[in-house]
Write an enzyme that holds these catalytic residues in place. Structure first.
Site, PDB file in Angstrom:
ATOM      1  N   LYS A   1       0.980  -1.248   0.102  1.00  0.00           N
ATOM      2  CA  LYS A   1       0.066   0.027  -0.054  1.00  0.00           C
ATOM      3  C   LYS A   1       0.816   1.160   0.090  1.00  0.00           C
ATOM      4  O   LYS A   1       1.778   1.152   0.935  1.00  0.00           O
ATOM      5  CB  LYS A   1      -0.840   0.110   1.235  1.00  0.00           C
ATOM      6  CG  LYS A   1      -2.214   0.828   1.183  1.00  0.00           C
ATOM      7  CD  LYS A   1      -3.186   0.332   0.049  1.00  0.00           C
ATOM      8  CE  LYS A   1      -4.538   1.048   0.315  1.00  0.00           C
ATOM      9  NZ  LYS A   1      -5.398   0.123  -0.601  1.00  0.00           N
TER      10      LYS A   1
ATOM     11  N   THR B   1      -3.872  -4.997   0.527  1.00  0.00           N
ATOM     12  CA  THR B   1      -3.416  -3.768   0.941  1.00  0.00           C
ATOM     13  C   THR B   1      -4.383  -2.866   1.687  1.00  0.00           C
ATOM     14  O   THR B   1      -3.878  -1.831   2.341  1.00  0.00           O
ATOM     15  CB  THR B   1      -3.073  -3.242  -0.550  1.00  0.00           C
ATOM     16  OG1 THR B   1      -4.164  -2.803  -1.395  1.00  0.00           O
ATOM     17  CG2 THR B   1      -2.224  -3.750  -1.515  1.00  0.00           C
TER      18      THR B   1
ATOM     19  N   PHE C   1      34.078  28.343  -9.029  1.00  0.00           N
ATOM     20  CA  PHE C   1      34.088  27.225  -9.791  1.00  0.00           C
ATOM     21  C   PHE C   1      34.876  27.509 -11.229  1.00  0.00           C
ATOM     22  O   PHE C   1      34.437  28.741 -11.782  1.00  0.00           O
ATOM     23  CB  PHE C   1      32.637  26.883 -10.285  1.00  0.00           C
ATOM     24  CG  PHE C   1      32.597  25.623 -11.173  1.00  0.00           C
ATOM     25  CD1 PHE C   1      32.914  24.496 -10.592  1.00  0.00           C
ATOM     26  CD2 PHE C   1      31.985  25.658 -12.202  1.00  0.00           C
ATOM     27  CE1 PHE C   1      32.853  23.317 -11.343  1.00  0.00           C
ATOM     28  CE2 PHE C   1      31.730  24.560 -13.240  1.00  0.00           C
ATOM     29  CZ  PHE C   1      32.130  23.305 -12.545  1.00  0.00           C
TER      30      PHE C   1
ATOM     31  N   ARG D   1      30.606  33.098  -6.308  1.00  0.00           N
ATOM     32  CA  ARG D   1      29.106  32.789  -6.947  1.00  0.00           C
ATOM     33  C   ARG D   1      28.375  32.459  -5.790  1.00  0.00           C
ATOM     34  O   ARG D   1      28.702  32.037  -4.579  1.00  0.00           O
ATOM     35  CB  ARG D   1      29.183  31.711  -7.820  1.00  0.00           C
ATOM     36  CG  ARG D   1      29.475  30.172  -7.318  1.00  0.00           C
ATOM     37  CD  ARG D   1      29.527  29.112  -8.385  1.00  0.00           C
ATOM     38  NE  ARG D   1      29.681  28.075  -7.859  1.00  0.00           N
ATOM     39  CZ  ARG D   1      29.725  26.643  -8.263  1.00  0.00           C
ATOM     40  NH1 ARG D   1      28.930  26.704  -9.374  1.00  0.00           N
ATOM     41  NH2 ARG D   1      29.953  25.611  -7.651  1.00  0.00           N
TER      42      ARG D   1
ATOM     43  N   GLN E   1      30.352  19.192  -5.698  1.00  0.00           N
ATOM     44  CA  GLN E   1      30.951  17.891  -5.375  1.00  0.00           C
ATOM     45  C   GLN E   1      31.806  17.814  -4.132  1.00  0.00           C
ATOM     46  O   GLN E   1      31.638  17.082  -3.382  1.00  0.00           O
ATOM     47  CB  GLN E   1      31.506  17.247  -6.523  1.00  0.00           C
ATOM     48  CG  GLN E   1      30.808  16.925  -7.673  1.00  0.00           C
ATOM     49  CD  GLN E   1      30.687  17.835  -8.731  1.00  0.00           C
ATOM     50  OE1 GLN E   1      30.908  19.249  -8.414  1.00  0.00           O
ATOM     51  NE2 GLN E   1      30.442  17.637 -10.058  1.00  0.00           N
TER      52      GLN E   1
ATOM     53  N   HIS F   1      21.113  27.011  -9.824  1.00  0.00           N
ATOM     54  CA  HIS F   1      21.898  28.219 -10.511  1.00  0.00           C
ATOM     55  C   HIS F   1      21.362  29.715 -10.237  1.00  0.00           C
ATOM     56  O   HIS F   1      20.112  29.771 -10.420  1.00  0.00           O
ATOM     57  CB  HIS F   1      22.161  28.103 -11.727  1.00  0.00           C
ATOM     58  CG  HIS F   1      22.832  26.632 -12.533  1.00  0.00           C
ATOM     59  ND1 HIS F   1      23.856  26.283 -11.836  1.00  0.00           N
ATOM     60  CD2 HIS F   1      22.207  25.476 -12.977  1.00  0.00           C
ATOM     61  CE1 HIS F   1      24.158  25.013 -12.491  1.00  0.00           C
ATOM     62  NE2 HIS F   1      23.379  24.628 -13.224  1.00  0.00           N
TER      63      HIS F   1
END
Length: 295
Positions: free
Chosen positions: A12, A57, A162, A179, A222, A250
């Site tokens: 369920k 269920t 970056f 950023r 990362q 972004h």
């Protein structure tokens, strides 16, 4: 060619249950979305339509409601284990139960007016949702608990760079040393055992994620992901594996030069799509593996 029935389960999905605990005029709320999946001796229901092994269920749904009343709802990991063990222990044809729960938080609204001692007004707390995923082969059998959260929205307005990435004929992204870094974290962490203080463990993991996000000068999302997973493992030795999914929300500095205005990283366009999607796992390499715990 031989055709056979492969792995299967049924259950369920999205059982919405709200449990109100009344302590006089002071109320407490647990708001859950419960998913159940069971497996075992289910060959005949697929091959011949024989339903003798099937716990409906509808009965699974009713069990959630009945257990919310009989046992109350404390930490979602405890409630999930209680349900999973019940389904396996009570039905000889069911050998394994998977129970997944989402919990939606509520904060009490401060009330200045009204009778003293009455506290029964609430507002949804935060954007994130607490989660857990339990597997059980029944009492005394193999079991696992994965806790987590989704939609923990965080943003650093600086402290993120970056640069140094691959540049090919299709690259247009400019390098940057300042950023906005924003994401909506989905994190899940696997426990070594079943004796954790679930409430404390959850608070610690959430705090570790936030501390690492805020405290990492990021050269990539990362790198931040790894720092967050590592912090959870470092701060709670009962956690042995962390899996993270982090979309890169972004934010692009708007070119205001057509209007005769400078924009030293003050005005941004928040793009909702497309977005980068970063996923990763951080784990104790000496912990026993258990890929089935995540499924």
């Amino acid at each position: 060619m031989g055709i056979v029935l492969g792995p299967n389960r049924y259950g369920k999905a999205e059982v919405r249950v709200v449990r109100v605990t009344r302590d006089g005029g002071i109320h407490r709320i647990k708001d859950l979305n419960v998913g159940i999946a069971l497996s075992g001796d289910m060959d005949e229901v697929h091959l011949s339509g024989d339903n003798a092994a099937v716990l409906t269920t509808d009965a699974q749904k009713n069990t959630v409601f009945a257990f919310a009343k009989k046992h109350g709802v404390g930490e979602i990991e405890e409630f999930a284990l209680l349900l999973a063990r019940h389904f396996v222990d009570s039905q000889p044809t069911i050998h394994h139960a998977r129970v997944e729960i989402e919990e939606y938080g509520w904060d009490r609204v401060p009330v200045e007016d009204g009778p003293p001692g009455e506290r029964h007004s609430f507002v949804r707390s935060g954007a994130e949702t607490r989660t857990c995923l339990v597997h059980s082969d029944g009492t005394g059998g193999e079991e696992s608990v994965v806790s987590g959260l989704t939609d923990l929205v965080v943003l650093n307005s600086t402290g993120s760079e970056f640069h140094g990435f691959i540049k090919d004929e299709y690259t247009t992204l400019a390098e940057t040393d300042d950023r906005i870094l924003a994401t909506a974290v989905t994190a899940r962490w696997r426990h070594r055992g079943l004796d954790a203080d679930w409430a404390t463990s959850y608070r610690q993991a959430r705090k570790s994620l936030l501390d690492a996000f805020a405290g990492t000068h990021s050269l990539s999302l990362q790198q931040t992901l790894y720092a967050m997973g590592r912090r959870v493992l470092t701060e709670d030795p009962e956690v042995c594996e962390v899996r993270l999914v982090m979309p890169n929300r972004h934010h692009f500095a708007v070119d205001l030069s057509p209007f005769g205005l400078d924009n030293p990283n003050e005005v941004f366009f928040a793009a909702d799509r497309p977005y980068g999607l970063i996923e990763g796992t951080v784990l104790d390499d000496e912990a026993p593996g258990s890929n089935s715990a995540w499924k």
